[in-house]
Design a protein around this motif. Structure first.
Motif, mmCIF file in Angstrom:
data_model
loop_
_atom_site.group_PDB
_atom_site.id
_atom_site.type_symbol
_atom_site.label_atom_id
_atom_site.label_comp_id
_atom_site.label_asym_id
_atom_site.label_seq_id
_atom_site.Cartn_x
_atom_site.Cartn_y
_atom_site.Cartn_z
ATOM 1 N N VAL A 161 -72.614 9.873 -22.641
ATOM 2 C CA VAL A 161 -71.830 9.652 -21.419
ATOM 3 C C VAL A 161 -71.922 8.183 -21.011
ATOM 4 C CG1 VAL A 161 -71.539 10.307 -18.999
ATOM 5 C CG2 VAL A 161 -72.343 12.001 -20.669
ATOM 6 N N ALA A 162 -70.757 7.520 -20.984
ATOM 7 C CA ALA A 162 -70.696 6.137 -20.510
ATOM 8 C C ALA A 162 -69.775 6.017 -19.297
ATOM 9 C CB ALA A 162 -70.185 5.223 -21.629
ATOM 10 N N ASP A 163 -68.960 7.025 -19.072
ATOM 11 C CA ASP A 163 -67.969 6.996 -17.994
ATOM 12 C C ASP A 163 -68.655 7.049 -16.619
ATOM 13 O OD1 ASP A 163 -65.530 7.304 -16.564
ATOM 14 O OD2 ASP A 163 -65.880 9.469 -16.526
ATOM 15 N N PRO A 164 -68.439 6.016 -15.776
ATOM 16 C CA PRO A 164 -69.134 5.974 -14.477
ATOM 17 C C PRO A 164 -68.864 7.197 -13.600
ATOM 18 C CG PRO A 164 -68.063 3.862 -14.938
ATOM 19 C CD PRO A 164 -67.602 4.808 -16.003
ATOM 20 N N ALA A 165 -67.651 7.718 -13.627
ATOM 21 C CA ALA A 165 -67.340 8.881 -12.773
ATOM 22 C C ALA A 165 -68.140 10.107 -13.219
ATOM 23 C CB ALA A 165 -65.848 9.178 -12.827
ATOM 24 N N LEU A 166 -68.276 10.266 -14.532
ATOM 25 C CA LEU A 166 -69.037 11.393 -15.062
ATOM 26 C C LEU A 166 -70.538 11.209 -14.791
ATOM 27 C CD1 LEU A 166 -68.613 14.038 -16.468
ATOM 28 C CD2 LEU A 166 -68.433 12.833 -18.658
ATOM 29 N N HIS A 198 -71.747 9.689 -12.280
ATOM 30 C CA HIS A 198 -71.898 9.979 -10.848
ATOM 31 C C HIS A 198 -72.027 11.492 -10.626
ATOM 32 C CE1 HIS A 198 -71.552 9.514 -6.546
ATOM 33 N NE2 HIS A 198 -70.539 10.370 -6.532
ATOM 34 N N LYS A 199 -71.163 12.260 -11.286
ATOM 35 C CA LYS A 199 -71.213 13.725 -11.129
ATOM 36 C C LYS A 199 -72.547 14.272 -11.626
ATOM 37 C CE LYS A 199 -66.270 14.666 -11.524
ATOM 38 N NZ LYS A 199 -65.216 15.097 -12.435
ATOM 39 N N ILE A 200 -73.034 13.737 -12.749
ATOM 40 C CA ILE A 200 -74.329 14.185 -13.289
ATOM 41 C C ILE A 200 -75.442 13.876 -12.297
ATOM 42 C CG2 ILE A 200 -76.048 13.758 -15.107
ATOM 43 C CD1 ILE A 200 -73.680 13.435 -17.069
ATOM 44 N N ARG A 201 -75.387 12.676 -11.708
ATOM 45 C CA ARG A 201 -76.422 12.311 -10.730
ATOM 46 C C ARG A 201 -76.418 13.268 -9.544
ATOM 47 N NH1 ARG A 201 -77.309 6.700 -7.201
ATOM 48 N NH2 ARG A 201 -79.111 7.532 -6.079
ATOM 49 N N ILE A 202 -75.229 13.573 -9.035
ATOM 50 C CA ILE A 202 -75.126 14.483 -7.877
ATOM 51 C C ILE A 202 -75.791 15.826 -8.212
ATOM 52 C CG2 ILE A 202 -73.502 15.793 -6.406
ATOM 53 C CD1 ILE A 202 -73.353 12.842 -5.778
ATOM 54 N N GLU A 203 -75.425 16.387 -9.375
ATOM 55 C CA GLU A 203 -75.949 17.711 -9.757
ATOM 56 C C GLU A 203 -77.447 17.648 -10.036
ATOM 57 O OE1 GLU A 203 -74.376 20.638 -9.896
ATOM 58 O OE2 GLU A 203 -72.392 19.842 -9.398
ATOM 59 N N ALA A 204 -77.881 16.597 -10.721
ATOM 60 C CA ALA A 204 -79.307 16.470 -11.058
ATOM 61 C C ALA A 204 -80.134 16.326 -9.792
ATOM 62 C CB ALA A 204 -79.525 15.277 -11.989
ATOM 63 N N GLU A 205 -79.645 15.545 -8.845
ATOM 64 C CA GLU A 205 -80.425 15.330 -7.621
ATOM 65 C C GLU A 205 -80.513 16.601 -6.774
ATOM 66 O OE1 GLU A 205 -78.902 11.713 -5.840
ATOM 67 O OE2 GLU A 205 -80.341 10.494 -6.970
ATOM 68 N N ILE A 206 -79.503 17.464 -6.869
ATOM 69 C CA ILE A 206 -79.591 18.758 -6.163
ATOM 70 C C ILE A 206 -80.786 19.541 -6.720
ATOM 71 C CG2 ILE A 206 -78.476 21.024 -5.864
ATOM 72 C CD1 ILE A 206 -75.761 19.461 -5.759
ATOM 73 N N LYS A 249 -82.490 9.656 -8.132
ATOM 74 C CA LYS A 249 -82.314 9.300 -9.551
ATOM 75 C C LYS A 249 -81.207 8.262 -9.760
ATOM 76 C CE LYS A 249 -85.431 12.405 -10.564
ATOM 77 N NZ LYS A 249 -86.815 11.941 -10.777
ATOM 78 N N PRO A 250 -81.367 7.053 -9.171
ATOM 79 C CA PRO A 250 -80.315 6.028 -9.313
ATOM 80 C C PRO A 250 -80.054 5.640 -10.764
ATOM 81 C CG PRO A 250 -82.317 5.069 -8.361
ATOM 82 C CD PRO A 250 -82.519 6.553 -8.372
ATOM 83 N N PHE A 251 -81.087 5.791 -11.622
ATOM 84 C CA PHE A 251 -80.914 5.387 -13.030
ATOM 85 C C PHE A 251 -79.791 6.176 -13.711
ATOM 86 C CE2 PHE A 251 -84.761 8.107 -12.667
ATOM 87 C CZ PHE A 251 -84.269 9.264 -13.287
ATOM 88 N N LEU A 252 -79.478 7.364 -13.171
ATOM 89 C CA LEU A 252 -78.417 8.157 -13.801
ATOM 90 C C LEU A 252 -77.051 7.482 -13.663
ATOM 91 C CD1 LEU A 252 -79.513 11.784 -12.813
ATOM 92 C CD2 LEU A 252 -79.725 10.678 -15.044
ATOM 93 N N LEU A 285 -74.967 20.699 -17.080
ATOM 94 C CA LEU A 285 -74.500 19.761 -18.119
ATOM 95 C C LEU A 285 -73.459 20.413 -19.024
ATOM 96 C CD1 LEU A 285 -77.812 17.921 -19.063
ATOM 97 C CD2 LEU A 285 -75.847 16.953 -17.864
ATOM 98 N N ASN A 286 -73.615 21.719 -19.318
ATOM 99 C CA ASN A 286 -72.608 22.411 -20.142
ATOM 100 C C ASN A 286 -71.247 22.320 -19.475
ATOM 101 O OD1 ASN A 286 -75.236 23.711 -20.987
ATOM 102 N ND2 ASN A 286 -73.837 24.634 -22.469
ATOM 103 N N GLN A 287 -71.268 22.591 -18.179
ATOM 104 C CA GLN A 287 -70.000 22.633 -17.440
ATOM 105 C C GLN A 287 -69.402 21.224 -17.336
ATOM 106 O OE1 GLN A 287 -70.106 22.343 -13.384
ATOM 107 N NE2 GLN A 287 -67.909 22.030 -13.699
ATOM 108 N N LEU A 288 -70.220 20.246 -16.948
ATOM 109 C CA LEU A 288 -69.674 18.892 -16.750
ATOM 110 C C LEU A 288 -69.226 18.249 -18.066
ATOM 111 C CD1 LEU A 288 -72.057 17.204 -14.121
ATOM 112 C CD2 LEU A 288 -69.686 17.969 -13.802
ATOM 113 N N LEU A 289 -69.920 18.577 -19.159
ATOM 114 C CA LEU A 289 -69.629 17.892 -20.423
ATOM 115 C C LEU A 289 -68.808 18.768 -21.373
ATOM 116 C CD1 LEU A 289 -73.141 16.218 -20.892
ATOM 117 C CD2 LEU A 289 -71.138 15.337 -19.712
ATOM 118 N N GLY A 290 -68.428 19.942 -20.899
ATOM 119 C CA GLY A 290 -67.556 20.816 -21.689
ATOM 120 C C GLY A 290 -68.208 21.333 -22.957
ATOM 121 N N ARG A 291 -69.512 21.647 -22.872
ATOM 122 C CA ARG A 291 -70.203 22.168 -24.055
ATOM 123 C C ARG A 291 -70.204 23.696 -24.024
ATOM 124 N NH1 ARG A 291 -69.284 19.066 -27.513
ATOM 125 N NH2 ARG A 291 -70.578 20.417 -28.802
#
Ligand code: IYR
Length: 229
Positions: free
Chosen positions: A81-86, A88-96, A123-126, A187-193
């Motif tokens: 994942v390099a896309d900033p919008a994606l 951002h979504k991962i960070r939101i979910e991970a921080e929850i 988790k700003p590093f995300l 991650l499955n849902q956000l990354l379409g796995r």
């Protein structure tokens, strides 16, 4: 008879042509140099947003893909994942999940164990790091005709490949963090796995931030990690 095209159906053997032998002194020198190189690796949590070329990541993923695996089924998938919008979504979910962990789920003993690392639910590093590599293990491999082939020793295989990847990235001059927000099903849902894949690790990859700080922790000495019988 294996259905998987990368494994030949009937036993087929070719001469081992890739092995290299070294004189004993060179072996000793190589073993020491490799240890010294790996011992410089530190897990970091402060990443810079300095870009990293995709070709470097691709080479390191090829190195990861050389790992041994159960029946050579190579039951892994690396979603880069390099896309900033994606991110951002991962960070939101991970921080929850992380807030749930630090504020409710984690027993005190676990929080005490983490205290020397100075981690928290932020988790700003995300978003800061140029790449997040979500590492999935495949319980089965889906064939083109829709049938599923069972995989073996999936956690072991994925973990070995992840170790190779971390070593390859370090060797290339990149730093990593093995991040494990739990549970990681989002991650499955956000990354379409697909459902046959389970997320194991979210590897954060990039250069360290200027003035990056790391915990003052040490690895165990040889006598505490090994016995010779
Ligand atoms: N996943 C949490 C907690 C955490 C757990 C372990 I074990 C670590 O070695 C580090 C962190 C987090 O990322 O903060």
């Amino acid at each position: 008879m294996s259905k998987l095209s990368f494994n030949q159906g009937t036993p087929q053997f070719v001469p081992l042509s890739t092995y290299r032998a070294y004189p004993p002194e060179e072996m000793a020198q190589r073993a020491k140099a490799f240890y010294q190189e790996l011992s410089r690796r530190k897990t970091i949590r402060e990443f810079s947003s300095t870009p990293v070329s995709r070709e470097i990541i691709e080479q390191c993923l090829l190195a990861a893909g050389t790992a041994p695996s159960g029946a050579n089924h190579q039951p892994w998938h690396f979603a880069v994942v390099a896309d900033p919008a994606l991110k951002h979504k991962i960070r939101i979910e991970a921080e929850i999940e992380e807030r749930e962990f630090y504020e409710r789920r984690a027993p005190q003993e676990w929080k005490d164990a983490l205290a020397p690392l100075g981690t928290d639910s932020n988790k700003p590093f995300l978003e800061d790091a140029p790449y997040l590599i979500a590492i999935f293990g495949q319980k089965s491999t889906l064939m083109d005709d829709g049938t599923a082939v069972k995989n073996y020793y999936v956690p072991e295989s994925v973990s070995i490949a992840t170790g190779f990847l971390i070593a390859a990235l370090h060797h290339a001059g990149l730093a990593t963090l093995t991040h494990t927000p739990s549970p990681m099903g989002f991650l499955n849902q956000l990354l379409g796995r697909p459902d046959n894949e389970k997320p194991y690790i979210l590897l954060v990859v990039g250069h360290p931030a200027t003035h990056c700080m790391v915990p003052n922790i040490r690895k165990k000495p040889l006598e505490q990690i090994a016995s010779f019988l």
